[in-house]
Motif scaffolding. Structure first.
Motif, PDB file in Angstrom:
ATOM      1  N   TYR A   1      -3.227  24.827  63.292  1.00 30.59           N
ATOM      2  CA  TYR A   1      -3.662  23.426  62.406  1.00 30.59           C
ATOM      3  C   TYR A   1      -4.486  23.947  61.238  1.00 30.59           C
ATOM      4  CZ  TYR A   1      -2.224  19.791  65.338  1.00 30.59           C
ATOM      5  OH  TYR A   1      -1.501  18.916  66.143  1.00 30.59           O
ATOM      6  N   VAL A   2      -5.614  24.744  61.445  1.00 28.54           N
ATOM      7  CA  VAL A   2      -6.454  25.332  60.324  1.00 28.54           C
ATOM      8  C   VAL A   2      -6.775  26.846  60.263  1.00 28.54           C
ATOM      9  CG1 VAL A   2      -7.589  23.152  60.194  1.00 28.54           C
ATOM     10  CG2 VAL A   2      -8.487  24.661  61.694  1.00 28.54           C
ATOM     11  N   TYR A   3      -6.631  27.570  61.396  1.00 27.04           N
ATOM     12  CA  TYR A   3      -7.177  28.788  61.247  1.00 27.04           C
ATOM     13  C   TYR A   3      -6.053  29.743  60.011  1.00 27.04           C
ATOM     14  CZ  TYR A   3      -7.780  33.835  62.383  1.00 27.04           C
ATOM     15  OH  TYR A   3      -8.043  35.058  62.498  1.00 27.04           O
ATOM     16  N   ARG A   4      -6.883  30.477  59.136  1.00 29.28           N
ATOM     17  CA  ARG A   4      -6.412  31.066  58.112  1.00 29.28           C
ATOM     18  C   ARG A   4      -5.256  30.404  57.335  1.00 29.28           C
ATOM     19  NH1 ARG A   4      -6.010  36.971  58.944  1.00 29.28           N
ATOM     20  NH2 ARG A   4      -3.948  37.018  58.182  1.00 29.28           N
ATOM     21  N   ARG A   5      -5.673  28.880  57.229  1.00 31.96           N
ATOM     22  CA  ARG A   5      -4.796  28.019  56.411  1.00 31.96           C
ATOM     23  C   ARG A   5      -5.856  27.481  55.033  1.00 31.96           C
ATOM     24  NH1 ARG A   5      -2.622  23.650  57.651  1.00 31.96           N
ATOM     25  NH2 ARG A   5      -0.910  24.178  56.492  1.00 31.96           N
ATOM     26  N   ALA A   6      -6.898  28.160  54.757  1.00 32.60           N
ATOM     27  CA  ALA A   6      -7.734  27.874  53.919  1.00 32.60           C
ATOM     28  C   ALA A   6      -7.140  27.446  52.479  1.00 32.60           C
ATOM     29  CB  ALA A   6      -8.831  28.640  53.367  1.00 32.60           C
ATOM     30  N   GLY A   7      -7.370  26.293  51.602  1.00 37.09           N
ATOM     31  CA  GLY A   7      -6.475  25.915  50.456  1.00 37.09           C
ATOM     32  C   GLY A   7      -5.225  25.158  50.745  1.00 37.09           C
ATOM     33  N   MET A   8      -4.742  25.389  51.943  1.00 41.27           N
ATOM     34  CA  MET A   8      -3.470  24.774  52.225  1.00 41.27           C
ATOM     35  C   MET A   8      -3.436  23.371  53.004  1.00 41.27           C
ATOM     36  SD  MET A   8      -1.794  28.139  54.185  1.00 41.27           S
ATOM     37  CE  MET A   8      -0.140  27.360  54.565  1.00 41.27           C
ATOM     38  N   PRO A   9      -2.426  22.484  52.743  1.00 35.34           N
ATOM     39  CA  PRO A   9      -2.592  21.100  53.240  1.00 35.34           C
ATOM     40  C   PRO A   9      -2.818  20.991  54.670  1.00 35.34           C
ATOM     41  CG  PRO A   9      -0.352  21.751  52.352  1.00 35.34           C
ATOM     42  CD  PRO A   9      -1.289  22.643  52.023  1.00 35.34           C
ATOM     43  N   CYS A  10      -3.570  20.070  55.242  1.00 40.12           N
ATOM     44  CA  CYS A  10      -3.718  19.695  56.469  1.00 40.12           C
ATOM     45  C   CYS A  10      -2.486  19.264  57.219  1.00 40.12           C
ATOM     46  CB  CYS A  10      -4.820  18.993  56.641  1.00 40.12           C
ATOM     47  SG  CYS A  10      -5.010  18.302  58.491  1.00 40.12           S
ATOM     48  N   LEU A  11      -1.787  19.679  58.300  1.00 43.75           N
ATOM     49  CA  LEU A  11      -0.848  19.436  58.749  1.00 43.75           C
ATOM     50  C   LEU A  11      -0.855  18.019  59.356  1.00 43.75           C
ATOM     51  CD1 LEU A  11       0.278  22.624  61.094  1.00 43.75           C
ATOM     52  CD2 LEU A  11       0.841  22.255  58.674  1.00 43.75           C
ATOM     53  N   VAL A  12      -1.834  17.417  59.301  1.00 43.92           N
ATOM     54  CA  VAL A  12      -1.969  15.893  59.871  1.00 43.92           C
ATOM     55  C   VAL A  12      -2.202  14.808  58.765  1.00 43.92           C
ATOM     56  CG1 VAL A  12      -3.435  14.357  61.222  1.00 43.92           C
ATOM     57  CG2 VAL A  12      -2.990  16.788  62.310  1.00 43.92           C
ATOM     58  N   CYS A  13      -3.408  15.331  57.819  1.00 45.83           N
ATOM     59  CA  CYS A  13      -3.500  14.336  56.678  1.00 45.83           C
ATOM     60  C   CYS A  13      -3.103  14.829  55.252  1.00 45.83           C
ATOM     61  CB  CYS A  13      -5.008  14.129  56.656  1.00 45.83           C
ATOM     62  SG  CYS A  13      -6.107  15.511  55.980  1.00 45.83           S
ATOM     63  N   GLY A  14      -2.867  15.918  55.292  1.00 45.19           N
ATOM     64  CA  GLY A  14      -2.452  16.384  53.872  1.00 45.19           C
ATOM     65  C   GLY A  14      -3.445  17.177  53.070  1.00 45.19           C
ATOM     66  N   ASP A  15      -4.645  16.839  53.333  1.00 41.64           N
ATOM     67  CA  ASP A  15      -5.973  17.364  52.223  1.00 41.64           C
ATOM     68  C   ASP A  15      -6.090  18.517  52.718  1.00 41.64           C
ATOM     69  OD1 ASP A  15      -6.260  14.518  51.327  1.00 41.64           O
ATOM     70  OD2 ASP A  15      -8.033  14.189  52.763  1.00 41.64           O
ATOM     71  N   GLU A  16      -6.728  19.280  51.854  1.00 40.19           N
ATOM     72  CA  GLU A  16      -6.905  20.817  51.708  1.00 40.19           C
ATOM     73  C   GLU A  16      -7.928  21.251  52.802  1.00 40.19           C
ATOM     74  OE1 GLU A  16      -9.097  23.490  48.617  1.00 40.19           O
ATOM     75  OE2 GLU A  16      -7.288  22.479  47.778  1.00 40.19           O
ATOM     76  N   VAL A  17      -7.444  22.054  53.531  1.00 36.77           N
ATOM     77  CA  VAL A  17      -8.200  22.880  54.667  1.00 36.77           C
ATOM     78  C   VAL A  17      -9.310  23.721  53.925  1.00 36.77           C
ATOM     79  CG1 VAL A  17      -8.312  24.657  56.411  1.00 36.77           C
ATOM     80  CG2 VAL A  17      -6.531  23.095  56.314  1.00 36.77           C
ATOM     81  N   ALA A  18     -10.773  23.576  54.469  1.00 34.74           N
ATOM     82  CA  ALA A  18     -11.805  24.073  53.755  1.00 34.74           C
ATOM     83  C   ALA A  18     -11.886  25.481  54.996  1.00 34.74           C
ATOM     84  CB  ALA A  18     -12.924  23.283  53.909  1.00 34.74           C
TER      85      ALA A  18
END
Length: 269
Positions: A234-251
């Protein structure tokens, strides 16, 4: 650094290849020569892991303790054994296969008491049948330290690394900077149960997959993850990419010298 599922997977492989066999043990590099000379020709009894630590048990109460660290690797091959390539710290040769260990942080010969001392310093391992999650909860429930840091503390919980840490917190909607004492027992029990399941799957398939079925590429139509670590996350090494659930940016942020990843919307403070 390999996470706990990798060490348990190695323990299973080595158990299958070498257990019950009188093996040849050597140290082509020379840094484990004295230990190898003691073990050479003796019976390899079993292998097991605790967190990120691997133990090879031999007859006469001799135990090899391996911690791979950042760069350590084992490579298994069928016999006949080839000439060692690179800096091989330890080679174990059985009836049908051999394995070469390169670049570990630790490769040492221990007594059973010394093994017990290593294990006493470690928290419960979600992949071990003898794990007691209550031990971890007693530490977590009294701590002001963030749950993100506590999950990575091997004295609190053994085997969880940066990937499982980020992913299990996302899966349970936990803000990573939540102090341990504010987590709540019910949420901790759900996190523990999830780690047991996720990490057991990691042992079976040899990679970390944490994405639920409804968020997989074949369901959502997104492109599969392309990363050397493999697996859908879901989030690991996905900084700046859209969250797979809500679409907001991963921090992302730095925490205890490691990268922390989370979704501020799905894991609200």
């Amino acid at each position: 650094m390999p996470e706990g599922h990798t060490l348990h997977r190695l323990a299973g492989v080595h158990q299958e290849l070498f257990a019950g066999t009188a093996v040849r043990v050597s140290s082509p590099q020379g840094r484990f020569a004295s230990g190898a000379s003691v073990l050479d020709g003796t019976v390899y009894e079993r292998a097991e892991a605790h967190g990120k630590h691997l133990f090879h048990f031999y007859e006469a109460d001799r135990v090899v303790h391996v911690h791979l660290g950042l760069y350590g690797t084992f490579a298994e091959s069928e016999l006949p054994a080839t000439e060692p390539r690179g800096q091989v710290r330890m080679r174990v040769v059985g009836r049908t296969h051999f394995t070469d260990l390169r670049g570990p942080t630790k490769c040492e010969l221990l007594t059973p008491d010394e093994v017990a001392a290593v294990r006493d310093r470690l928290g419960p391992d979600p992949l071990r049948a003898d794990a007691d999650p209550e031990r971890a909860w007693q530490r977590i429930s009294k701590s002001r330290t963030s749950i993100a840091a506590l999950l990575m503390d091997q004295a609190v919980l053994a085997g969880v690394g940066n990937v499982y840490r980020a992913e299990v917190l996302f899966r349970h909607g936990v803000p990573p900077l939540t102090p341990g004492r504010e987590l709540g027992r019910e949420r901790w029990e759900r996190i523990w149960a999830d780690l047991v399941e996720l990490m057991a799957d990691g042992v079976e398939v040899g990679r970390i997959d944490t994405v639920r079925d409804e968020h997989l590429p074949e369901v959502t139509g997104r492109a599969p993850r392309q990363d050397r670590h493999g697996g859908e996350v879901y989030v690991y090494r996905r900084a700046g990419m859209p969250c797979l659930v809500c679409g907001d940016e991963v921090a992302t942020a730095d925490l205890v010298a490691r990268k922390l990843y989370w979704c501020p919307t799905c894991q609200p403070a």
